[in-house]
Structure formats: C-alpha cells, structure tokens
Design a protein around this motif. Structure first.
Motif, PDB file in Angstrom:
ATOM      1  N   ASN A 110      15.505   3.816  63.273  1.00 42.83           N
ATOM      2  CA  ASN A 110      16.465   2.713  63.731  1.00 42.83           C
ATOM      3  C   ASN A 110      15.767   1.854  64.143  1.00 42.83           C
ATOM      4  O   ASN A 110      14.443   1.721  64.467  1.00 42.83           O
ATOM      5  CB  ASN A 110      17.801   3.274  64.868  1.00 42.83           C
ATOM      6  N   TYR A 137      17.596  -5.708  63.183  1.00 37.62           N
ATOM      7  CA  TYR A 137      18.572  -5.194  62.514  1.00 37.62           C
ATOM      8  C   TYR A 137      19.210  -6.085  61.549  1.00 37.62           C
ATOM      9  O   TYR A 137      19.552  -5.939  60.335  1.00 37.62           O
ATOM     10  CB  TYR A 137      19.521  -4.579  63.313  1.00 37.62           C
ATOM     11  N   LEU A 141      19.658  -6.100  57.380  1.00 35.37           N
ATOM     12  CA  LEU A 141      20.907  -6.207  56.738  1.00 35.37           C
ATOM     13  C   LEU A 141      21.013  -7.356  55.671  1.00 35.37           C
ATOM     14  O   LEU A 141      21.507  -7.337  54.792  1.00 35.37           O
ATOM     15  CB  LEU A 141      22.140  -6.293  57.544  1.00 35.37           C
ATOM     16  N   LYS A 154      19.186   2.273  53.303  1.00 34.73           N
ATOM     17  CA  LYS A 154      19.859   2.877  54.492  1.00 34.73           C
ATOM     18  C   LYS A 154      20.153   4.066  54.125  1.00 34.73           C
ATOM     19  O   LYS A 154      20.869   4.310  53.330  1.00 34.73           O
ATOM     20  CB  LYS A 154      21.019   2.106  54.811  1.00 34.73           C
ATOM     21  N   ARG A 157      24.057   5.656  59.058  1.00 29.14           N
ATOM     22  CA  ARG A 157      24.384   4.812  60.159  1.00 29.14           C
ATOM     23  C   ARG A 157      23.178   4.352  61.065  1.00 29.14           C
ATOM     24  O   ARG A 157      22.553   4.997  61.834  1.00 29.14           O
ATOM     25  CB  ARG A 157      25.668   5.104  60.796  1.00 29.14           C
ATOM     26  N   PHE A 160      17.068   3.460  58.594  1.00 28.46           N
ATOM     27  CA  PHE A 160      16.426   2.897  57.615  1.00 28.46           C
ATOM     28  C   PHE A 160      15.158   3.624  57.014  1.00 28.46           C
ATOM     29  O   PHE A 160      14.281   3.959  57.862  1.00 28.46           O
ATOM     30  CB  PHE A 160      16.263   1.278  57.576  1.00 28.46           C
TER      31      PHE A 160
END
Length: 164
Positions: A110, A137, A141, A154, A157, A160
């Motif tokens: 993460n 983050y 995205l 990804k 949740r 990555f």
C-alpha cells in the motif's frame, strides 16, 4: 492613519483594489469619508475610511512605478545550492521511486508501506508534506486511468504492484 490627519488637497498613499496608489483628496463626502482622485489613472474614487490611507505621499517619482515592477521586486530568486546534490545524480520522483520499490518487492504494497520503504532505502524523501502517502496514492490512481499503458496494477483494495 487617523481621520483628523487627512487634509483636503493632500496626496496620500491608498490601498485601492489591493494596489498601493497615490490619491489626491478632493473633498469630504457627505455620506462619510472623502472623494479622491487616483493620480495614476485619473479616476474619481471614494475613500470611506482613513484606514485605507497609509500616509502622505512623499515624491511622485516613487509612486509612479508600475505594479508589475513592484511585484518583480518582491520576488526573490532562489538559486539551488551546488552542494545539495552531486552532479550527474538525478533525484527520483515519488512515483518513480515507488515503481522501483514495487519492482524489487515480491508482494503488493500500500502507499504507506511504499513511502516507508522509499525513505529507508534513500530513494526519495518527503519535501515536508503531512500526507505523502495520500499524494502517492492519488498519483498512482491518476496513472491507472491510462488503462493498459499504466505502470501500476491494483491487486486488491489499496494495494498495488508494478506492471511486468
């Protein structure tokens, strides 16, 4: 300034539309304040309070500098210190450092784990932001919006991996 210090016919520095200009007080306004003329534009203005006036203008040469010159004088050039980074060594961006960390890692990570690993390995250091993990983050995205051209995948949740 105080109201008692303002004289009809006097020239004063005044704050008009966030700019310091020279005005000449023409008359007292019946609704309060003064009628004045902006000497740089020639327009009639109303000064409602003495708080808008910062003091008598001295010489006209000092007040007729364009606003852009005033702004330019306020800017201070910040030259990079030559000793800050050795020549030839380029500093990695946060996203590129994260890609390098994910490439070396066998498992998905993460954003907070990536930031911690980047700092420990000396690849990247936060310039002083409070939430570098949130910035990373968000950048990941944005990169993922490129679809198949994205450099990240990804896996679950908030986790990555680097695209192979």
């Amino acid at each position: 300034m105080k109201k008692t210090d303002v004289k009809i016919g006097g020239e004063y520095f005044a704050k008009v539309t966030n700019k310091k200009v020279t005005v000449r007080i023409d008359a007292e306004n019946r609704s309060g304040g003064w009628d004045a003329t902006n000497l740089s534009t020639g327009k009639k203005i109303r000064i409602r309070t003495a708080g808008r006036l910062s003091g008598p203008s001295g010489s006209t040469a000092e007040t007729e500098t364009p606003a852009t010159e005033t702004r330019a004088r306020k800017r201070v050039s910040k030259k990079k210190d030559a000793t800050a980074m050795p020549t030839g060594e380029k500093k990695l961006s946060c996203v590129n450092a994260a890609l390098q960390i994910l490439g070396e890692s066998a498992e998905p990570m993460n954003a907070q784990e990536m930031i911690t690993a980047m700092v420990e390995k000396g690849l990247w250091e936060s310039p002083g932001g409070k939430t570098p993990h949130a910035t990373l983050y968000s950048a990941i995205l944005r990169d993922m919006k490129r679809g198949d051209e994205s450099r990240f995948v990804k896996t679950e949740r908030g986790r990555f991996t680097a695209r192979a």
